[in-house]
Design a protein around this motif. Structure first.
Motif, PDB file in Angstrom:
ATOM      1  N   LEU A 392       0.830  -1.204   0.000  1.00  0.00           N
ATOM      2  CA  LEU A 392       0.000   0.000   0.000  1.00  0.00           C
ATOM      3  C   LEU A 392       0.865   1.255   0.000  1.00  0.00           C
ATOM      4  O   LEU A 392       0.609   2.208  -0.758  1.00  0.00           O
ATOM      5  N   LEU A 393       1.911   1.282   0.822  1.00  0.00           N
ATOM      6  CA  LEU A 393       2.776   2.457   0.903  1.00  0.00           C
ATOM      7  C   LEU A 393       3.568   2.658  -0.378  1.00  0.00           C
ATOM      8  O   LEU A 393       3.758   3.800  -0.832  1.00  0.00           O
ATOM      9  N   ASP A 394       4.036   1.570  -0.973  1.00  0.00           N
ATOM     10  CA  ASP A 394       4.750   1.686  -2.245  1.00  0.00           C
ATOM     11  C   ASP A 394       3.845   2.286  -3.320  1.00  0.00           C
ATOM     12  O   ASP A 394       4.259   3.169  -4.086  1.00  0.00           O
ATOM     13  N   GLU A 395       2.625   1.794  -3.380  1.00  0.00           N
ATOM     14  CA  GLU A 395       1.703   2.310  -4.395  1.00  0.00           C
ATOM     15  C   GLU A 395       1.347   3.770  -4.115  1.00  0.00           C
ATOM     16  O   GLU A 395       1.203   4.573  -5.043  1.00  0.00           O
ATOM     17  N   ALA A 396       1.227   4.120  -2.838  1.00  0.00           N
ATOM     18  CA  ALA A 396       0.933   5.513  -2.483  1.00  0.00           C
ATOM     19  C   ALA A 396       2.032   6.437  -2.984  1.00  0.00           C
ATOM     20  O   ALA A 396       1.762   7.519  -3.537  1.00  0.00           O
ATOM     21  N   VAL A 429       4.067  13.157   0.411  1.00  0.00           N
ATOM     22  CA  VAL A 429       2.669  13.258   0.002  1.00  0.00           C
ATOM     23  C   VAL A 429       2.000  11.887   0.012  1.00  0.00           C
ATOM     24  O   VAL A 429       0.883  11.732   0.519  1.00  0.00           O
ATOM     25  N   GLY A 430       2.675  10.877  -0.526  1.00  0.00           N
ATOM     26  CA  GLY A 430       2.065   9.556  -0.621  1.00  0.00           C
ATOM     27  C   GLY A 430       1.783   8.934   0.727  1.00  0.00           C
ATOM     28  O   GLY A 430       0.655   8.515   1.015  1.00  0.00           O
ATOM     29  N   TYR A 436      -3.042  10.269   6.788  1.00  0.00           N
ATOM     30  CA  TYR A 436      -4.059  11.287   7.054  1.00  0.00           C
ATOM     31  C   TYR A 436      -5.464  10.723   6.815  1.00  0.00           C
ATOM     32  O   TYR A 436      -6.382  10.962   7.609  1.00  0.00           O
ATOM     33  N   ASP A 437      -5.628   9.980   5.716  1.00  0.00           N
ATOM     34  CA  ASP A 437      -6.947   9.439   5.401  1.00  0.00           C
ATOM     35  C   ASP A 437      -7.437   8.510   6.501  1.00  0.00           C
ATOM     36  O   ASP A 437      -8.630   8.467   6.802  1.00  0.00           O
ATOM     37  N   GLU A 450      -9.678   4.703  -0.394  1.00  0.00           N
ATOM     38  CA  GLU A 450      -9.846   4.995  -1.813  1.00  0.00           C
ATOM     39  C   GLU A 450      -8.771   5.981  -2.252  1.00  0.00           C
ATOM     40  O   GLU A 450      -8.629   7.065  -1.680  1.00  0.00           O
ATOM     41  N   TRP A 451      -8.026   5.605  -3.284  1.00  0.00           N
ATOM     42  CA  TRP A 451      -6.910   6.439  -3.744  1.00  0.00           C
ATOM     43  C   TRP A 451      -7.369   7.822  -4.191  1.00  0.00           C
ATOM     44  O   TRP A 451      -6.729   8.824  -3.881  1.00  0.00           O
ATOM     45  N   GLU A 452      -8.443   7.869  -4.932  1.00  0.00           N
ATOM     46  CA  GLU A 452      -8.875   9.146  -5.505  1.00  0.00           C
ATOM     47  C   GLU A 452      -9.142  10.179  -4.424  1.00  0.00           C
ATOM     48  O   GLU A 452      -8.832  11.366  -4.579  1.00  0.00           O
ATOM     49  N   ARG A 453      -9.720   9.744  -3.331  1.00  0.00           N
ATOM     50  CA  ARG A 453     -10.013  10.663  -2.241  1.00  0.00           C
ATOM     51  C   ARG A 453      -8.745  11.034  -1.477  1.00  0.00           C
ATOM     52  O   ARG A 453      -8.504  12.202  -1.168  1.00  0.00           O
ATOM     53  N   ALA A 454      -7.926  10.039  -1.189  1.00  0.00           N
ATOM     54  CA  ALA A 454      -6.751  10.276  -0.339  1.00  0.00           C
ATOM     55  C   ALA A 454      -5.738  11.202  -1.002  1.00  0.00           C
ATOM     56  O   ALA A 454      -5.066  11.982  -0.322  1.00  0.00           O
TER      57      ALA A 454
END
Length: 580
Positions: A392-396, A429-430, A436-437, A450-454
């Protein structure tokens, strides 16, 4: 300064209640309702409405009418607004805020001389941290930070389950199977390499013939008994597995970031005799019974008994956790534990048992959280099908990098940013978006990430708030050296500037509320409000092009906003980039 304001508000409410011949035992001082310019409010009208025989708004209005703001330095007025008595800050309070918010430690409250042990995460060391459990280290670390901002002396503890059946199975599997029997690890990291043994062992126990399983179970039982008997060799065998897995897990958790002051192992309370001592005292309780080949507590108000000793003389997790909590009570003033909602029954039984053992459980506070899900569905580390936190963190970071590259294309072309800058901003940021989300939601509410929101730079997300900090830094860099020591706050007469200063002034009260109620999401909510208020100011109030007096005041206000945004984000563990 904020504590001085709070003291004035308490005095004003108490004096008004006394004048109205009403009790002053609970003044109800709290954050004002959303959308109100006040810094503090009193909800005492709710409590007194029945006694007075009038609706809360009428009671609040009567209390406000009794308050004269003239004798106070920081109170401009007390206004009954609905069921609240809202206290508006004086010009002196706002002027002092503008000055104090320039300091790096703005928002830190005075030392309370109170020690707090905060236990969080404490995931079983059986493999990589998965997304579903990510809320525990994020909420736990944010709460620890908020408590430190509020003046508490906080120690972060990870309670290591190194004595349960899962660990015995893991140890047996590690010693039984060869690496050649295992698939390649998903990552070059200790926990990913070790979890292959755990999964192989569980598969074997489910699929092998009865004789083989019986032999394996005998070895697993011998490991558990060796721990119970204090066998040093068994401790060393288990420690090799646990410490290796834990080293990788904590490296992942450190990416959030979340760190620990101490790793407290279950076996500590077996080896020092405190678990045996707890067992003896539990047996002496009136509610202790021996049923179904085990010692149990028939606790009032619980349908399910608490088993604390098996027939073979081995203790259980809860038994050892009782000894653990007695140790906490001995060494700390307060004990806070962050737990998944599936542990609520166990936590309630623990608290009730501690009371039966003679402890004041006012020292003990528990914060429960619900799960984090992805739209794809459920997760399970045991089956090896879950989504790991590392993934998850890598993708962020990858998604944030793509967004940042698009938004900063001009600066990249002009060589204003290099690859190191881009990597830093993408990571800030990622990971900030993920953290934060998660921390911005009430812990008891489930989350579907959800990526779009975060990662939405335009909505109420980490990038939205982080961008405000970067914008403040840019303005201050362009402003150069400005003497903000002798700024006249009256130059901030524009409504947007005054609103921003009042919002900045709320920060210490937000910290106090979040710490008092163990709700770090309150700080996240505040950062969004602060960012929105700053953006309104930025749109309507030119800073660098204003006249000299106004320019100095607005530069000071931007400096105060930068510090407040940075510290508010820091209080929930989110980085504040200087450029974006």
């Amino acid at each position: 300064m904020f504590l001085s304001l709070r003291a004035e508000v308490e005095d004003a409410v108490a004096e008004a209640l006394t004048a109205l011949s009403l009790p002053t035992d609970d003044l109800g001082i709290e954050q004002p309702p959303d959308g109100v310019d006040a810094v503090l409010a009193s909800s005492v009208a709710f409590r007194l409405a029945e006694e007075v025989g009038a609706p809360p708004p009428k009671v609040a209005a009567d209390i406000a009418a009794e308050i004269d703001a003239e004798p106070y330095d920081y109170i401009d007025a007390a206004v009954g607004q609905g069921p609240y008595v809202n206290f508006l800050p004086s010009e002196q309070y706002l002027a002092d805020t503008l000055e104090t918010a320039q300091a790096d430690d703005y928002g830190h409250l005075p030392d309370r001389d109170t020690s707090v042990v905060l236990e969080h995460t404490s995931a079983n060391p059986t493999g990589p941290v998965h997304v579903g459990r990510a809320r525990n280290p994020i909420v736990g670390d944010a709460l620890a930070r908020v408590l430190e901002y509020a003046g508490y002396d906080v120690e972060r503890h990870y309670y290591v389950n190194d004595a349960g059946r899962q660990i015995a199975v893991f140890t047996w599997a590690y010693e039984t199977f060869d690496e050649s029997d295992l698939p390649d690890p998903d990552r070059d990291s200790p926990e990913y390499e070790m979890v292959r043994y755990y999964r192989k062992g569980n598969d074997y126990l489910e699929s092998a013939d009865d004789d083989a399983v019986e032999a394996a179970e005998a070895e697993i039982a011998a490991i558990l008994q060796g721990l119970e008997d204090g066998d040093e060799e068994t401790y060393e065998r288990v420690a090799e597995v646990v410490d290796t897995v834990l080293s990788g897990m904590t490296e992942t958790i450190g990416r959030l970031p979340a760190e620990f002051d101490e790793f407290v192992k279950e076996t500590q309370f077996m080896r020092d005799g405190s678990t045996d001592d707890v067992v003896q005292r539990l047996k002496e309780l009136d509610c202790a019974v021996y049923e179904e080949d085990a010692w149990q507590l028939d606790l009032p108000d619980f349908e399910k008994n608490l088993v604390f000793l098996r027939a073979d003389g081995t203790s259980l997790y809860t038994t050892r956790d009782l000894a653990h909590h007695e140790w906490k009570f001995e060494h700390f003033d307060r004990a806070v534990t962050v737990l998944g909602e599936d542990h609520k029954l166990q936590a309630d039984q623990l608290s009730s048992t501690l009371e039966l053992l003679g402890h004041d459980t006012d020292q003990l506070e528990q914060v429960f959280y619900s799960w984090v899900n992805l739209p794809e569905g459920g997760m399970s580390t045991r089956e090896g099908t879950g989504v790991d936190l590392d993934d998850l963190l890598d993708e962020a970071i990858d998604r944030a990098r793509a967004e940042v590259e698009d938004r900063m294309a001009d600066r990249l072309r002009d060589d204003d940013l290099d690859e190191d800058d881009l990597d830093r901003i993408a990571r800030q940021v990622g990971i900030g978006a993920v953290r934060y989300d998660i921390v911005s939601k009430q812990p008891t509410k489930g989350i579907t990430f959800e990526w779009e929101r975060a990662l939405d730079f335009e909505a109420q997300s980490a990038p939205y708030v982080q961008y405000v900090h970067a914008r403040c830094c840019g303005i201050l860099d362009d402003a150069g050296d400005v003497d903000t020591d002798a700024v006249d706050p009256s130059a901030l007469e524009a409504s947007e500037a005054a609103a921003l200063l009042r919002e900045i002034a709320r920060f210490p009260a937000v910290i106090e509320e979040a710490a008092e109620d163990h709700r770090p999401h309150v700080v996240a909510t505040y950062t969004r409000s602060l960012a929105e208020t700053f953006n309104s100011f930025y749109r309507e109030c030119p800073v660098l092009d204003a006249d000299k007096e106004t320019r100095a005041a607005r530069v000071a206000l931007v400096g105060a906003a930068r510090t407040t945004v940075a510290n508010a984000l820091d209080a929930i563990g989110v980085d504040a980039p200087t450029s974006m």
